[in-house]
Design a protein around this motif. Sequence first.
Motif, PDB file in Angstrom:
ATOM      1  N   UNK A 397       0.835  -1.207   0.000  1.00  0.00           N
ATOM      2  CA  UNK A 397       0.000   0.000   0.000  1.00  0.00           C
ATOM      3  C   UNK A 397       0.874   1.263   0.000  1.00  0.00           C
ATOM      4  N   UNK A 398       0.652   2.097  -1.006  1.00  0.00           N
ATOM      5  CA  UNK A 398       1.361   3.377  -1.163  1.00  0.00           C
ATOM      6  C   UNK A 398       2.877   3.219  -1.246  1.00  0.00           C
ATOM      7  N   UNK A 399       3.322   2.073  -1.737  1.00  0.00           N
ATOM      8  CA  UNK A 399       4.750   1.852  -1.968  1.00  0.00           C
ATOM      9  C   UNK A 399       5.077   2.092  -3.438  1.00  0.00           C
ATOM     10  N   UNK A 400       6.352   2.362  -3.731  1.00  0.00           N
ATOM     11  CA  UNK A 400       6.779   2.560  -5.118  1.00  0.00           C
ATOM     12  C   UNK A 400       6.731   1.234  -5.866  1.00  0.00           C
ATOM     13  N   UNK A 401       6.069   1.266  -7.016  1.00  0.00           N
ATOM     14  CA  UNK A 401       5.993   0.064  -7.836  1.00  0.00           C
ATOM     15  C   UNK A 401       7.352  -0.242  -8.448  1.00  0.00           C
ATOM     16  N   UNK A 402       7.750  -1.516  -8.423  1.00  0.00           N
ATOM     17  CA  UNK A 402       8.994  -1.954  -9.043  1.00  0.00           C
ATOM     18  C   UNK A 402       8.683  -2.681 -10.346  1.00  0.00           C
ATOM     19  N   UNK A 403       9.325  -2.254 -11.417  1.00  0.00           N
ATOM     20  CA  UNK A 403       9.149  -2.912 -12.712  1.00  0.00           C
ATOM     21  C   UNK A 403       9.784  -4.296 -12.676  1.00  0.00           C
ATOM     22  N   UNK A 404       9.089  -5.272 -13.246  1.00  0.00           N
ATOM     23  CA  UNK A 404       9.583  -6.644 -13.215  1.00  0.00           C
ATOM     24  C   UNK A 404       9.442  -7.301 -14.583  1.00  0.00           C
ATOM     25  N   UNK A 405      10.321  -8.266 -14.827  1.00  0.00           N
ATOM     26  CA  UNK A 405      10.219  -9.141 -15.996  1.00  0.00           C
ATOM     27  C   UNK A 405      10.201 -10.571 -15.472  1.00  0.00           C
ATOM     28  N   UNK A 406       9.196 -11.340 -15.858  1.00  0.00           N
ATOM     29  CA  UNK A 406       8.987 -12.686 -15.318  1.00  0.00           C
ATOM     30  C   UNK A 406       9.127 -13.741 -16.401  1.00  0.00           C
ATOM     31  N   UNK A 407       9.866 -14.781 -16.107  1.00  0.00           N
ATOM     32  CA  UNK A 407       9.936 -15.977 -16.958  1.00  0.00           C
ATOM     33  C   UNK A 407       9.463 -17.145 -16.108  1.00  0.00           C
ATOM     34  N   UNK A 408       8.245 -17.618 -16.381  1.00  0.00           N
ATOM     35  CA  UNK A 408       7.642 -18.652 -15.545  1.00  0.00           C
ATOM     36  C   UNK A 408       7.454 -19.948 -16.316  1.00  0.00           C
ATOM     37  N   UNK A 409       7.650 -21.092 -15.651  1.00  0.00           N
ATOM     38  CA  UNK A 409       7.255 -22.364 -16.275  1.00  0.00           C
ATOM     39  C   UNK A 409       5.740 -22.438 -16.370  1.00  0.00           C
ATOM     40  N   UNK A 410       5.253 -23.379 -17.141  1.00  0.00           N
ATOM     41  CA  UNK A 410       3.814 -23.523 -17.324  1.00  0.00           C
ATOM     42  C   UNK A 410       3.223 -24.534 -16.349  1.00  0.00           C
ATOM     43  N   UNK A 411       1.966 -24.313 -16.031  1.00  0.00           N
ATOM     44  CA  UNK A 411       1.141 -25.284 -15.306  1.00  0.00           C
ATOM     45  C   UNK A 411       0.166 -25.827 -16.338  1.00  0.00           C
ATOM     46  N   UNK A 412       0.207 -27.142 -16.569  1.00  0.00           N
ATOM     47  CA  UNK A 412      -0.557 -27.742 -17.660  1.00  0.00           C
ATOM     48  C   UNK A 412      -1.577 -28.740 -17.134  1.00  0.00           C
TER      49      UNK A 412
END
Length: 512
Positions: A397-412
């Motif tokens: 809440x009311x914190x600075x947003x951090x930009x992220x890049x995500x590489x996730x495995x899949x759930x199938x």
Amino acid sequence: MRKLFLLMLIGFRLGAFAQSNGSVTVTGVSDHIISKHIYGQFAEHLGRGIYDGFWVDKNLPVKKQDRIRLDVVEALKKIKIPNLRWPGGCFADEYHWRDGIGPRLQRPKMVNTNWGGITEDNSFGTHEFLALCKLLNTEPYIAGNVGSGTVEEMSKWIEYLNSNSTSTVANMRKQNGHPEPYKVTFWGVGNESWGCGGEMTPDYYVNQFKRYASFAKNYPGASLKKIASGANSDDYNWTEVCMKNIPNSMMWGLSMHYYTIPTGNWNKKGSATSFDEKEYFNTMVNCFKMEELVTKHSAIMDKYDPAKKVALAVDEWGIWTDPEPGTNPGFLYQQNSLRDALIAASTLNIFNNHSDRVRMAELAQTVNVLQALILTEKTKMILTPTYHVFDMYKVHQNAKYLNIALNSPNYEVDGKSLKAVNVSASQDAAGKIHLSLVNIDMNKTVTISTELKGLQWKTVTGQILTSANITDVNTFSQPSKITLRNFTGAKQENGKLVVTLPAKSVVTLELN
């Protein structure tokens, strides 16, 4: 038989320890904050939400202030709810505020035609709601009656609450026990005007909004934040018409409503507690539609408001299942499982990641209705898994947003796939970094290697929310089956943060 048992045991162990890998890169601090108002709540005159939830019988042996239940208040104060939306919902457009002021025994009764056809005695009205907000230390968000009300009615309600003049209406508030103005600033101009709020077309609603908003006046210390009644789910035309025809200066926000229906069928939504992996997967597919909705509605808003002055307010969201067997179907009472916690956490991650435009949201609903934070039964009270998610996520809440890049495995499941992991991150005013990660995979642990570019940290601590089964719930006989626990699955390796996320879990980390 022994051989079969051994094969089953080996299969269980292989499933339990199956693992996949992914990565997160935190690329830096953004230029905006995650508004605390994303973590808002919703309390409608519906079922046991107000009556028997917040507002209880004077003879119930629990701690109360007037008839406001204080154990519920204390639980909500702990998670710092920033706002509370009231009186609806569909109820808002049949609610006439003058019925809910003055001596309670003299208040007129009405029938709640939207929710169960029960008698509403109006004992919980404007003053009671604002007393509740004061106890909660939260901002009130009032939805005005556009469907069956008048421009004058809403205008006078605002005057009643916010004016310090000697007018008849302001004097009425003073006579009813509140000499100083309340200074309520969040106002919804109608609710679901495309449906239960009046079955309007977007063009008709735009004209209604401008009429009502024109007479919704500012008073000293109470500059209004007017929120237009926005789209139902993927009705992008509604957003287009509103953004094109309502001046940006006239509205603080534009709403959007979306509910996760497990089966996708409104007539048979699915059970809150009895479902298999296939239905769980389908529920998560429907949950993640929120990403598409927020992205597309935001893109339309960007056309007419490139400076992003108008907030997208997702002021109704959550999972909606069939009511619990044996309960009044009009009361929308449902249990709350680990699945619901994963939905809440994943949705909040979506909102955090779109917090440049999404600056308000309200979970439906707070107590005893739909995806509730709290369930009550006479003197008993339990915190749901969803409550614990909001407890974990309050650090954003009311914190600075951090930009992220995500590489996730899949759930199938059955040849279909979803990203197993979703995440959001922020940095608070003290410089602490918080990462919230969700592993929706029912079966596999996921190890995430995290790189934080340009951000310094030395120690990591965390909390985790998980359970043995995706269908697990907290009950009045076992209220802490699912609760927050310390998380020890994060460590520093070669300058990176390595996190091992158990299957079906929510983790929030704090880096100092």
